[in-house]
Write an enzyme that holds these catalytic residues in place. Structure first.
Site, PDB file in Angstrom:
ATOM      1  N   HIS A  83       0.848  -1.197   0.000  1.00  0.00           N
ATOM      2  CA  HIS A  83       0.000   0.000   0.000  1.00  0.00           C
ATOM      3  C   HIS A  83       0.876   1.237   0.000  1.00  0.00           C
ATOM      4  CE1 HIS A  83      -3.560   2.434   0.715  1.00  0.00           C
ATOM      5  NE2 HIS A  83      -2.772   3.172   1.479  1.00  0.00           N
ATOM      6  N   ASP A 162     -14.983   2.188   7.183  1.00  0.00           N
ATOM      7  CA  ASP A 162     -13.966   3.110   6.676  1.00  0.00           C
ATOM      8  C   ASP A 162     -14.434   3.801   5.409  1.00  0.00           C
ATOM      9  OD1 ASP A 162     -11.304   4.319   6.434  1.00  0.00           O
ATOM     10  OD2 ASP A 162     -11.311   3.148   4.599  1.00  0.00           O
ATOM     11  N   ARG A 169     -14.636  12.275   5.970  1.00  0.00           N
ATOM     12  CA  ARG A 169     -13.416  13.029   6.316  1.00  0.00           C
ATOM     13  C   ARG A 169     -12.982  13.919   5.159  1.00  0.00           C
ATOM     14  NH1 ARG A 169      -9.597   8.535   7.153  1.00  0.00           N
ATOM     15  NH2 ARG A 169      -8.036  10.146   7.410  1.00  0.00           N
ATOM     16  N   SER A 184      -7.559   3.789   8.980  1.00  0.00           N
ATOM     17  CA  SER A 184      -8.261   3.659   7.707  1.00  0.00           C
ATOM     18  C   SER A 184      -7.501   2.707   6.780  1.00  0.00           C
ATOM     19  CB  SER A 184      -8.373   5.055   7.079  1.00  0.00           C
ATOM     20  OG  SER A 184      -8.700   4.983   5.724  1.00  0.00           O
ATOM     21  N   LYS A 188      -8.492  -1.659   6.040  1.00  0.00           N
ATOM     22  CA  LYS A 188      -8.745  -2.213   4.699  1.00  0.00           C
ATOM     23  C   LYS A 188      -7.712  -3.287   4.367  1.00  0.00           C
ATOM     24  CE  LYS A 188      -8.667   1.850   2.906  1.00  0.00           C
ATOM     25  NZ  LYS A 188      -9.041   3.251   2.795  1.00  0.00           N
TER      26      LYS A 188
HETATM   27  N1  URA Z   1      -5.718   6.544   2.340  1.00  0.00           N
HETATM   28  C1  URA Z   1      -6.663   5.882   3.022  1.00  0.00           C
HETATM   29  O1  URA Z   1      -7.082   4.805   2.637  1.00  0.00           O
HETATM   30  N2  URA Z   1      -7.148   6.434   4.138  1.00  0.00           N
HETATM   31  C2  URA Z   1      -6.722   7.618   4.610  1.00  0.00           C
HETATM   32  O2  URA Z   1      -7.196   8.051   5.641  1.00  0.00           O
HETATM   33  C3  URA Z   1      -5.734   8.299   3.888  1.00  0.00           C
HETATM   34  C4  URA Z   1      -5.247   7.735   2.754  1.00  0.00           C
END
Ligand code: URA
Length: 424
Positions: A83, A162, A169, A184, A188
């Site tokens: 990621h 999320d 957000r 967050s 995931k």
């Molecule tokens: N990427 C995400 O998945 N969540 C965040 O809060 C910021 C970047």
């Protein structure tokens, strides 16, 4: 009895939330019992007052439990996920996934679409004619078994809390909070079910985290969350002060990724792809593998072609090209000493490579090509940037975002290393 008002008040007054309060508020928000305005007040209280590691761990666990967890046990190989916290010109997933997969390590990449100045991996791949990003869980598992690499859309069933909270957000100025970003991303990623996760945490003007200390705290927080859930999690802190490679924009970035897969491409993109591949392969126990060799001898390209074909794409199809281009030129002789990543991201977005609202279409061919990057010599009148778009009325706004955001100096500047730190 727990109420939303009590939870918000506790955080507003700087108190720690209990595990029960966190479990309740995430579950009630997912079910619609806690309203958006209440959750946005709580997100702002967390933004302002922070959260201790135990609260972040509980928040992450509750978001994982809000949805399903993928079962990758049928893949039959180690599964390693990557990621990136997002940056300008960050096309690394495209060469990286097939590169790691060609060594027999499965790489599930459940990605998103772009919003704002950083592009989305799905938008890039959808510029390949025929490429399908909407796969079922069965297809993901089958493709990981047979090809080894998958890049597709994350379903709404993974960490739905999320999904809802991130959208909220985005519209309430509460994105840039370390506890909220860490929970967050990791909710995931953990729900995706991989054995190991490698995080590329970006630092610099084109990243969420502009300074090194904040990026390191974010990386440490995420590595700890992964470990708490029994997932081998490592992080590289990498430079995002200037754009990655020479392109920002969907088809332009696919073209550059193909250059890397063909054994060429910009040095920074190659360096970062190889460093991340080494880390992912090491996490799968393959310390003997040499990713640089697999780029040079075409093995990674073969896996890329199989991945594109498995997802309905045409590996040999011509990529879309924008209808119009315009060059931005240097007005003095010298060397390029700085190119601001954020400004290039905004220019690409204004040219049509990104969207202003979720759900809007993007232009596949739009974006910015950097013809002269940091360290390279220019003469007055040389083109430094080539802007691409189907809608030429966008040129002016794009050029405006670049004005004053790149510099030419008398001495050649050298770019520092891509990897600034490593955490495991
Ligand atoms: N990427 C995400 O998945 N969540 C965040 O809060 C910021 C970047």
């Amino acid at each position: 009895m727990i109420t939303a008002i009590d939870v918000i008040r506790s955080k507003r007054d700087g108190l720690e939330l209990s595990t029960d309060q966190i479990d309740w508020v995430i579950d009630a928000y997912t079910r619609g019992e806690v309203a958006d305005e209440q959750m946005s007040a709580l997100a702002m209280a967390i933004f302002l007052n922070g959260a201790v590691p135990r609260e972040i761990a509980d928040w992450t666990a509750a978001m994982i439990r809000s949805g399903i967890t993928l079962d990758l046990s049928g893949v039959g190989k180690p599964c390693v996920d990557k990621h990136s916290t997002g940056g300008v010109g960050d096309k690394i997933t495209l060469p990286l996934a097939p590169l790691v997969a060609c060594f027999g390590v499965a790489v599930p990449q459940l990605s998103g679409r772009g919003l704002g100045h950083t592009g989305g991996t799905l938008d890039k791949l959808e510029s390949i004619p025929g490429f399908d990003v909407d796969l079922t869980e069965e297809r993901v598992v089958a493709q990981l078994r047979e090809v080894g690499a998958v890049v597709c859309a994350a379903t709404g069933d993974l960490a739905p809390a999320d999904k809802k909270l991130y959208a909220l957000r985005d519209t309430t100025a509460t994105v840039e909070s370390i506890p909220l970003i860490a929970s967050s991303i990791m909710s995931k990623k953990i729900a995706e079910g991989a054995d190991a996760i490698v995080l590329d945490v970006k630092v610099g003007s084109g990243a969420f985290m502009k300074d090194f200390a904040d990026a390191k705290t974010l990386a440490e927080t995420m590595v700890r969350l992964g470990a708490d859930h029994g997932v081998d999690t490592r992080a590289l802190l990498t430079d995002m002060s200037i754009p990655l490679g020479r392109t920002a924009g969907n088809a332009l970035e696919v073209r550059e990724s193909l250059e890397v897969l063909a054994g060429g491409g910009p040095a920074d993109v190659v360096e970062l792809t190889v460093e991340l591949a080494r880390e992912m392969l090491a996490a799968a126990g393959r310390t003997d593998a040499d990713p640089a060799e697999a780029l040079a001898d075409g093995r990674a390209m073969d896996t890329w072609r199989s991945m594109v074909a498995a997802q309905g794409g045409w590996p040999d199809a011509a990529l879309p090209v924008a209808r119009e281009t315009m060059d931005v030129t240097a007005d003095t002789d010298g060397y390029v000493v700085d190119v601001d990543a954020y400004a290039v991201g905004v220019a690409a977005w204004r040219l049509g490579a990104g969207r202003t609202r979720q759900g809007l279409p993007v232009q596949a061919g739009a974006g910015v090509e950097i013809l002269k990057t940091v360290g390279e010599q220019v003469r007055a009148g040389d083109p430094v940037f080539r802007l691409h778009t189907d809608t030429p009325d966008r040129f002016e706004a794009a050029a405006e975002s670049l004005a004053g955001q790149w510099q030419v100096g008398p001495e050649p500047a050298k770019r520092g290393p891509m990897v600034l730190d490593r955490l495991a």
